[in-house]
Scaffold this active site. Structure first.
Site, PDB file in Angstrom:
ATOM      1  N   HIS A 185      -1.899   5.852   8.655  1.00  0.00           N
ATOM      2  CA  HIS A 185      -0.966   4.805   9.105  1.00  0.00           C
ATOM      3  C   HIS A 185       0.480   5.222   8.840  1.00  0.00           C
ATOM      4  CE1 HIS A 185       0.230   0.553   9.827  1.00  0.00           C
ATOM      5  NE2 HIS A 185       1.202   0.871   8.974  1.00  0.00           N
ATOM      6  N   GLU A 186       0.747   5.635   7.613  1.00  0.00           N
ATOM      7  CA  GLU A 186       2.149   5.989   7.282  1.00  0.00           C
ATOM      8  C   GLU A 186       2.579   7.219   8.062  1.00  0.00           C
ATOM      9  OE1 GLU A 186       3.460   3.603   5.854  1.00  0.00           O
ATOM     10  OE2 GLU A 186       1.647   2.705   5.017  1.00  0.00           O
TER      11      GLU A 186
ATOM     12  N   GLY B 160       0.797  -1.223   0.000  1.00  0.00           N
ATOM     13  CA  GLY B 160       0.000   0.000   0.000  1.00  0.00           C
ATOM     14  C   GLY B 160       0.826   1.268   0.000  1.00  0.00           C
ATOM     15  N   ALA B 161       1.809   1.323   0.894  1.00  0.00           N
ATOM     16  CA  ALA B 161       2.597   2.546   1.014  1.00  0.00           C
ATOM     17  C   ALA B 161       3.783   2.295   1.924  1.00  0.00           C
ATOM     18  CB  ALA B 161       1.734   3.663   1.597  1.00  0.00           C
ATOM     19  N   MET B 162       4.669   3.287   1.997  1.00  0.00           N
ATOM     20  CA  MET B 162       5.889   3.122   2.804  1.00  0.00           C
ATOM     21  C   MET B 162       6.233   4.428   3.502  1.00  0.00           C
ATOM     22  SD  MET B 162       8.319   1.229   3.834  1.00  0.00           S
ATOM     23  CE  MET B 162       9.508   1.890   4.986  1.00  0.00           C
ATOM     24  N   GLU B 163       6.563   4.289   4.779  1.00  0.00           N
ATOM     25  CA  GLU B 163       6.699   5.442   5.670  1.00  0.00           C
ATOM     26  C   GLU B 163       8.072   6.104   5.680  1.00  0.00           C
ATOM     27  OE1 GLU B 163       6.323   2.173   6.722  1.00  0.00           O
ATOM     28  OE2 GLU B 163       7.575   1.779   8.476  1.00  0.00           O
ATOM     29  N   ASN B 164       8.848   6.059   4.586  1.00  0.00           N
ATOM     30  CA  ASN B 164      10.171   6.674   4.562  1.00  0.00           C
ATOM     31  C   ASN B 164      10.162   8.059   5.211  1.00  0.00           C
ATOM     32  OD1 ASN B 164      10.829   4.548   2.592  1.00  0.00           O
ATOM     33  ND2 ASN B 164       9.515   5.777   1.269  1.00  0.00           N
TER      34      ASN B 164
ATOM     35  N   GLU C  67       4.483  -2.112  13.563  1.00  0.00           N
ATOM     36  CA  GLU C  67       3.283  -2.348  12.748  1.00  0.00           C
ATOM     37  C   GLU C  67       2.030  -2.570  13.595  1.00  0.00           C
ATOM     38  OE1 GLU C  67       3.274  -1.358   9.965  1.00  0.00           O
ATOM     39  OE2 GLU C  67       5.333  -1.512   9.225  1.00  0.00           O
TER      40      GLU C  67
HETATM   41  N1  B3K Z   1       6.208  -0.571   6.431  1.00  0.00           N
HETATM   42  C1  B3K Z   1       5.634  -0.792   5.142  1.00  0.00           C
HETATM   43  C2  B3K Z   1       5.630  -2.209   4.709  1.00  0.00           C
HETATM   44  C3  B3K Z   1       6.861  -2.632   4.070  1.00  0.00           C
HETATM   45  C4  B3K Z   1       6.716  -4.018   3.485  1.00  0.00           C
HETATM   46  C5  B3K Z   1       8.002  -4.503   2.963  1.00  0.00           C
HETATM   47  N2  B3K Z   1       7.907  -5.769   2.297  1.00  0.00           N
HETATM   48  C6  B3K Z   1       4.247  -0.251   5.056  1.00  0.00           C
HETATM   49  C7  B3K Z   1       3.546  -0.133   6.335  1.00  0.00           C
HETATM   50  O1  B3K Z   1       3.248  -1.067   7.026  1.00  0.00           O
HETATM   51  O2  B3K Z   1       3.316   0.972   6.738  1.00  0.00           O
HETATM   52 ZN    ZN Z   2       3.022   0.071   8.784  1.00  0.00          ZN
END
Ligand code: B3K
Ligand code: ZN
Length: 897
Positions: A310-311, A274-278, A333
């Site tokens: 969430h992110e 879905g997305a990534m919290e960089n 998570e």
């Molecule tokens: N932290 C990422 C998930 C990364 C999955 C890598 N295979 C998104 C999330 O849970 O917010």
């Molecule tokens: Zn997450």
């Protein structure tokens, strides 16, 4: 990778890193046929470590040169294999008592050929990254583990015309044109917060942004930017609003203020999840950012809000305080899912959100917990960490945090989270540290509670009740157990928070006086702590036998067994003061009826529409038609039968055909019985007001479209016309797609041409919108009529299907295998063979997607011996391939016998 060489990583082997990386300086030069990466890392020896060799992670990298303190190394001074770069004798290079050194390496990669979508890759015309969990090692050599936190400075250089926007984490500190390279430019970004490599991000593309600002609680103005392709710029408002709501909510509910001066989101088409919290630069799947009434369903509007939240929440629960190692994944998570679900509950209807979350948990997480991949919230081992981004880590992990919040109460839970963030800011920690902070702040012992982190499997809580009219005492005999799971048997008892109430014959909650309590208590809702295998709770002062409302709000992720009579369930449905349990009573009632009808079917008896279900539906329909103020989303839930997925999960041996048949029988019977009432519900809830994505409007549409789906089950032409008209006239995607879904699933003779035309015109109208085309694939993939597999196979050849795009794979193959139970479990086994074929193709392109897609086949234990055999033989066929990805190998290895 050769299957035989796949290694298992164990938590017990965890050792702190021998070095820290104080600063990370990266320089990227992006070209169409490669990217060159120069990294300069300042290493420091950790503590009193006397390690003299350096081993860095790195995969699929072309190494050009390595320097230590500016000195070029000869190839005989280091060694390389598929996973590491090793410099065996640092002391030889630096002298015996070195404390720090500068490591520099120059590598090349090929983002344009990266189909795994891990590391640096191209999504359409843009460059982007995905580094969690172990993607950074595909960019450059590094200590790619979450407990190595460093300050990153990143320069990105690329052709200006194609990539006018160059982004990375933190603040933009400098930019310019590249000397001696006409048409190329560069930008330097600096992130002042230490972070692990998995939070690194880079984006280069031709993007526009929707810009806004947010003023924090301490009056700092934050720049907010959502970057998308030009054609999507009008679809960012909902994500922006969701972001601002999230930022405010995290300040108000958790006291967390945003830290950088800028927060960016970038939408990309090709994304594994879905997305990534960089840090400061979230990368999102377009499906979780873009929203417009014409192209996006209500469900997706809510998903955008939830994922943005969430992110964003990860900025504290994940980024400022991160995980020591990947076994601690649920630390960030589970906690963040708990936070986002509370946010969504506050934005919409709390009870409906709880019903949705619990249904998902019971259907998907309980199935995982009962299958070959069952693992605890804090696992002990893995082969491929990507396989552990699971519903257990996320959703069960969130339930564990929810139970802590319930046991502590709101004030102490907040004190616990404050202490956790304060104590561990800037650190990489464990779930144990989280629980300890909760204990220290509250003074509540969570010793036994910790078993929730260590034990896999869904606990069973059985309750029996007994009333003694003479003593006016009511006793609950509670017992708990937890089934064995792979590698774990003889589970210990858990602390199970059991929230409950007792209802009198007037439907009112009674005071709950426990035998040992102060007799003056007037509490009518309380949380009992079940801690032993067998335990009794005695309530006194009861004039007559009450009806218990147990596990209110689903206060623990367990299977509750209590022998309710049908009359009691009907009574709870109407009277329980806990909205969740009113819904749960309706589910229990229906499940009992479905079980009975399945037995009738097996015994060759005629099926009859149960009167209690008719009564229950009549009551719910009456309440919605007579009282316009009722929560319509809740009514829609009460008028929905349990899904086939849920019914499969709770069966000992699931007979898919019989479940489907009985469910269809009930739906058709209810549809016929209440045709005119459903028509009233449909008409009353039709509105020509402008589309709004607020909770009330979403609830109204969900009820209206549910009514339409019942109407369509009649043979009335009127209903087909209604669906057709709604499809044609709809001003929003929710209504248009509902109309389409009704036509596609209709068995009516009059609908045959209509459905073909509707599918064609829908595609024609929306072929330029990839996310709508995804929905078009889903509607066809989950069609409940015979012939869906043939249709799916045909759609694989459609010009818009692209096996390299995860959204397309999920919409067509994933939806068919995961949601179309009747199609996928066809007795011929063709559905299973189809999935295995697709997974094998995908494994060579994108192992993460391949292994996730395989999940439905790993659930073989639930089905009849014949189906088990067919499913197993496909798993074995996959396992027989010599070179599987680690991802896929782990799943087939663990799920074949
Ligand atoms: N932290 C990422 C998930 C990364 C999955 C890598 N295979 C998104 C999330 O849970 O917010
Ligand atoms: Zn997450």
């Amino acid at each position: 990778m050769k299957n035989a060489s796949v290694r298992t990583t164990y938590l017990k082997e965890y050792r702190p890193p021998p070095f820290t990386i104080e600063t990370t300086n990266l320089h990227f030069d992006l070209y169409e046929d490669h990217a060159s990466v120069v990294s300069k890392l300042l290493f420091k020896c950790s503590g009193d470590s006397d390690v003299t060799s350096l081993q860095l992670h790195g995969q699929l990298l072309k190494l050009e040169k390595v320097l230590i303190n500016g000195q070029l190394l000869n190839p005989d001074q280091y060694s390389r294999d598929d996973e590491n770069l090793t410099i065996p004798a640092l002391d030889g290079l630096l002298g015996a008592s070195f404390k720090e050194f500068l490591f520099e390496c120059h590598t090349r990669i090929e983002p344009q050929n990266n189909t795994a979508l891990e590391g640096l890759y191209k999504s359409k015309k843009m460059f982007c990254t995905q580094c969690e969990a172990e993607g950074f090692r595909r960019i450059t050599y590094y200590l790619d583990r979450p407990d190595v936190m460093s300050v990153f400075t990143t320069t990105v250089a690329a052709e200006k015309a194609k990539y006018p926007v160059l982004l990375s984490n933190g603040n933009n500190i400098a930019s310019g044109d590249v000397d001696g390279a006409p048409g190329r430019h560069w930008v330097t970004w600096e992130d002042p917060f230490k972070k692990p490599s998995y939070l690194f991000a880079l984006v280069a593309g031709d993007l526009l942004s929707l810009d806004d600002t947010f003023v924090t609680c301490s009056d700092r103005e934050i720049e907010l930017r959502i970057f998308v392709e030009e054609k999507d710029i009008d679809k960012c408002n909902h994500a922006m609003l969701s972001l601002k709501n999230s930022m405010r909510w995290d300040e108000e509910v958790y006291g967390r203020e945003y830290d950088l001066d800028i927060f960016m989101i970038v939408a990309v088409d090709d994304f594994n999840m879905g997305a990534m919290e960089n840090k400061g630069l979230n990368v999102f799947n377009t499906s979780c950012v873009l929203a417009s009434p014409q192209t996006t369903t209500d469900f997706s509007f809510q998903r955008v809000e939830a994922v943005v939240a969430h992110e964003y929440f990860h900025n504290w629960s994940g980024n400022r305080v991160t995980c020591r190692d990947w076994f601690q994944l649920s630390l960030k998570e589970g906690f963040t899912v708990y936070r986002d679900s509370e946010f969504s509950a506050d934005m919409g209807s709390r009870t409906v959100k709880r019903v949705e979350d619990v249904s998902f948990l019971q259907t998907v997480q309980f199935a995982e917990d009962g299958g070959p991949m069952a693992h605890s919230v804090r696992p002990d081992s893995y082969m491929e960490i990507s396989n552990f981004y699971t519903v257990t880590i996320y959703e069960k992990g969130a339930e564990v945090v929810r139970m802590i919040a319930l046991l502590l109460g709101p004030e102490k839970f907040r004190a616990g989270s404050d202490l956790y963030f304060e104590r561990h800011d800037g650190q990489a920690v464990t779930t144990e540290d989280f629980v300890k902070a909760m204990e220290d702040a509250s003074g509540i012992d969570l010793g036994q509670f910790r078993n929730w982190y260590y034990q896999a499997g869904t606990p069973v809580v059985s309750i029996q009740s007994e009333f003694d009219a003479d003593t006016k005492r009511y006793t609950l005999h509670v017992s708990q157990s937890c089934p064995d799971t792979p590698g774990q048997s003889n589970k210990k008892p858990l602390t199970v928070p059991l929230r409950l109430g007792l209802l009198g014959s007037d439907g009112k909650d009674l005071p709950l006086r426990l035998l040992a309590d102060d007799a003056s208590t007037s509490k009518t809702d309380r949380v009992l702590s079940v801690t032993q295998e067998e335990q009794q709770f005695v309530f006194e002062g009861l004039e007559s036998e009450p009806i218990p409302s147990l596990l209110r709000g689903f206060s623990a992720p367990v299977r509750l067994k209590y022998d309710y009579s049908r009359a009691e369930l009907l009574f709870l449905m109407v009277n329980d003061s806990d909205g969740f349990n009113r819904w749960n009573a309706s589910q229990l009632l229906t499940i009992g009826l479905i079980d009975e009808l399945q037995s009738d079917l097996a015994a060759g008896r005629d099926l009859a529409l149960p009167q209690s279900l008719v009564d229950a539906y009549a009551g719910v329909l009456d309440s919605t038609l007579s009282d316009p103020s009722v929560d319509k989303a809740m009514i829609a839930q009460l008028l929905s039968l349990p899904t086939i997925g849920f019914l499969i999960e709770r069966s000992e041996v699931a007979d898919v055909d019989s479940i489907h048949l009985v469910r269809e029988f009930l739906l058709n019977g209810l549809a016929a019985k209440f045709y005119s009432l459903f028509l009233d519900v449909y008409t009353n809830n039709t509105s020509d007001a402008e589309y709004a994505a607020d909770a009330v409007s979403i609830a109204r549409r969900s009820l209206k479209n549910l009514a339409l789906s019942y109407l369509m089950r009649s043979d009335e032409d009127e209903a087909v016309t209604l669906a057709q008209q709604q499809f044609v006239l709809a001003s929003n995607m929710t209504d248009q797609l509902s109309g389409l879904r009704c036509l596609v699933n209709s068995g009516a003779a009059t609908a045959v041409d209509l459905k073909r035309d509707a599918l064609a015109s829908f595609y024609k109208q929306w072929s330029h919108e990839p996310l709508v085309v995804d929905q078009w694939f889903v509607v066809q993939a989950v069609c409940q009529l015979p012939g869906s597999l043939a249709q799916v196979k045909q759609l694989l050849e459609h010009t818009d299907f692209d096996i390299r795009n995860p959204n397309k794979v999920r919409s067509l193959i994933g939806a068919f295998c995961g949601q179309n139970h009747i199609g996928f479990h066809d007795a011929s086994g063709e559905g299973y063979e189809f999935l295995a074929d697709q997974v094998l193709v995908l494994d060579t392109l994108n192992p993460q997607i391949a292994s996730r897609l395989l999940t439905p086949l790993t659930r073989w234990r639930k089905f009849s011996a014949k189906r088990q055999g067919l499913m197993q033989s496909q798993l074995r066929r996959i396992k027989a391939q010599e070179e599987l990805s680690k991802d896929l190998f782990e799943i087939v290895e663990k799920s074949t016998i």
